[in-house]
Scaffold this active site. Structure first.
Site, short mmCIF file in Angstrom:
data_model
loop_
_atom_site.label_atom_id
_atom_site.label_comp_id
_atom_site.label_asym_id
_atom_site.label_seq_id
_atom_site.Cartn_x
_atom_site.Cartn_y
_atom_site.Cartn_z
N TYR A 158 11.89 5.17 -0.84
CA TYR A 158 10.55 4.93 -0.28
C TYR A 158 9.89 6.27 0.08
O TYR A 158 8.67 6.42 0.04
CB TYR A 158 10.64 3.99 0.92
CG TYR A 158 9.37 3.23 1.18
CD1 TYR A 158 8.84 2.38 0.22
CD2 TYR A 158 8.70 3.35 2.39
CE1 TYR A 158 7.67 1.68 0.45
CE2 TYR A 158 7.53 2.65 2.64
CZ TYR A 158 7.02 1.81 1.66
OH TYR A 158 5.85 1.12 1.90
N LYS A 165 3.41 5.29 5.89
CA LYS A 165 3.41 4.05 6.68
C LYS A 165 3.60 4.35 8.17
O LYS A 165 3.05 3.65 9.02
CB LYS A 165 4.49 3.08 6.19
CG LYS A 165 4.24 2.51 4.80
CD LYS A 165 2.93 1.77 4.68
CE LYS A 165 2.79 1.01 3.37
NZ LYS A 165 1.42 0.55 3.13
P1 NAD Z 1 -0.65 -3.96 -5.40
O1 NAD Z 1 -0.37 -2.96 -6.43
O2 NAD Z 1 -0.96 -5.33 -5.83
O3 NAD Z 1 -1.81 -3.47 -4.44
C1 NAD Z 1 -2.06 -2.12 -4.17
C2 NAD Z 1 -3.57 -1.98 -4.20
O4 NAD Z 1 -3.95 -0.65 -3.82
C3 NAD Z 1 -4.13 -2.20 -5.61
O5 NAD Z 1 -5.06 -3.23 -5.58
C4 NAD Z 1 -4.82 -0.90 -5.94
O6 NAD Z 1 -5.99 -1.07 -6.69
C5 NAD Z 1 -5.13 -0.38 -4.54
N1 NAD Z 1 -5.43 1.04 -4.52
C6 NAD Z 1 -4.64 2.08 -4.92
N2 NAD Z 1 -5.31 3.25 -4.80
C7 NAD Z 1 -6.53 2.93 -4.28
C8 NAD Z 1 -7.69 3.69 -3.95
N3 NAD Z 1 -7.74 5.00 -4.12
N4 NAD Z 1 -8.77 3.04 -3.45
C9 NAD Z 1 -8.77 1.69 -3.30
N5 NAD Z 1 -7.70 0.92 -3.60
C10 NAD Z 1 -6.61 1.53 -4.10
O7 NAD Z 1 0.64 -3.94 -4.44
P2 NAD Z 1 0.95 -4.65 -3.04
O8 NAD Z 1 2.43 -4.62 -2.94
O9 NAD Z 1 0.25 -5.94 -2.92
O10 NAD Z 1 0.40 -3.59 -1.99
C11 NAD Z 1 -0.55 -3.92 -0.98
C12 NAD Z 1 -0.12 -3.31 0.35
O11 NAD Z 1 1.05 -3.96 0.81
C13 NAD Z 1 0.21 -1.82 0.27
O12 NAD Z 1 -0.23 -1.18 1.45
C14 NAD Z 1 1.74 -1.85 0.26
O13 NAD Z 1 2.31 -0.64 0.74
C15 NAD Z 1 1.97 -2.98 1.22
N6 NAD Z 1 3.32 -3.55 1.23
C16 NAD Z 1 3.88 -3.98 0.07
C17 NAD Z 1 5.16 -4.52 0.09
C18 NAD Z 1 5.81 -4.98 -1.19
O14 NAD Z 1 7.03 -5.12 -1.22
N7 NAD Z 1 5.05 -5.26 -2.24
C19 NAD Z 1 5.87 -4.61 1.30
C20 NAD Z 1 5.26 -4.18 2.47
C21 NAD Z 1 3.98 -3.65 2.43
#
Ligand code: NAD
Length: 258
Positions: A158, A165
């Protein structure tokens, strides 16, 4: 009752039907919120088309580009919110980015550029979006962001995203303290690992999920819908006493020591 009727909700971070933001948007819609959706524009407009088709059934009344690295675009997105809605009640910050090279191997190899990129997109953007949302949240509001356990403990691969984060989680507290007198609440959901576009860039994500399935009290990981339900709760009048918190939606994994 969880009712978001009459609330204007801006949702960032939908890339496809696996996105956590998609799970959140669906639950907000189901609770009656009026949705606005932002997307990350690309050169060929492919993502715009894909996201537009996906969200069409939720009938968003606003659909705008918003790359958080582009200040003019962020300003234009919030101007559109002001023009079309006049008032914003809910902001979902559900985005993050780090170079794939920085999400495996030795953490100490992260470059200055890679470090700054991850912190800029994944942590600073919350401050940026809250600053833009603040004058529009004239009747109070709720901001929800997404974090992960890797911001408080070391999770293999990570790496720099863990640092981002950690910064994001402190952003939540400082923003909650600043915006509280205006009745704007700011909270984070710390979600368990879910297969998405972003998480697939983290080395060994499937191993992480299998580990959680073995260890978490509920013996599974969570779904986008479960995260979406918690986000809807945090945006609703059922949670008016909660701000500045990180709520774990991780099937209980965080409590385990061994
Ligand atoms: P995802 O890839 O579906 O979403 C990530 C989003 O970030 C995408 O829609 C992308 O377009 C957007 N993005 C990236 N760069 C950007 C920019 N410059 N401007 C605007 N948007 C931008 O993946 P996800 O897993 O749904 O991620 C969403 C959130 O959830 C993130 O913060 C991620 O760290 C967090 N998260 C994910 C998990 C997991 O296991 N998937 C767990 C905990 C937290």
């Amino acid at each position: 009752m969880l009712d978001l009727t009459g609330k204007n909700a801006l949702v960032t971070g939908i890339a496809n039907n696996r996105s956590i933001a998609w799970g959140i948007a669906q639950q907000l819609h189901q609770a009656g919120a009026n949705l606005g959706v932002t997307y990350l524009p690309d050169d060929k407009g492919k993502l715009e088309k894909k996201v537009a088709e996906l969200v069409e059934p939720l009938q968003p009344s606003l659909f705008v580009p918003c790359d958080v690295q582009n200040d003019e675009q962020v300003a234009a997105a919030f101007e559109t919110v002001q023009e079309k809605w006049g008032r914003l009640d809910i902001l979902i910050h559900c985005l993050a980015f780090a170079s794939r090279d920085d999400l495996s191997g030795d953490f100490s190899n992260v470059s200055r550029d890679g470090f700054n990129l991850a912190l800029d997109v994944s942590a600073y953007s919350l401050v940026q979006l809250c600053r833009a949302a603040k004058p529009l949240m004239t009747e109070g509001g709720s901001v929800v962001t997404l974090t992960y356990l890797g911001g408080v403990r070391v999770i293999p691969n990570y790496n720099v995203m863990g640092i981002a984060k950690a910064a994001l989680e402190m952003n939540v507290k400082y923003l909650a303290a600043e915006l509280g007198p205006q009745n704007i609440r700011v909270n984070a959901i710390s979600a368990g690992p879910i297969r998405t576009l972003a998480s697939s860039a983290v080395g060994g994500i499937l191993d992480m999920i299998h580990h959680v399935e073995e260890i978490a009290p509920l013996r599974r990981t969570v779904t986008q819908t479960e995260v979406g339900n918690t986000a809807a709760f945090l945006c609703s009048d059922l949670s008016t006493g909660i701000t500045g918190q990180v709520l774990y939606v991780d099937a209980g994994y965080e409590i385990m020591g061994m």
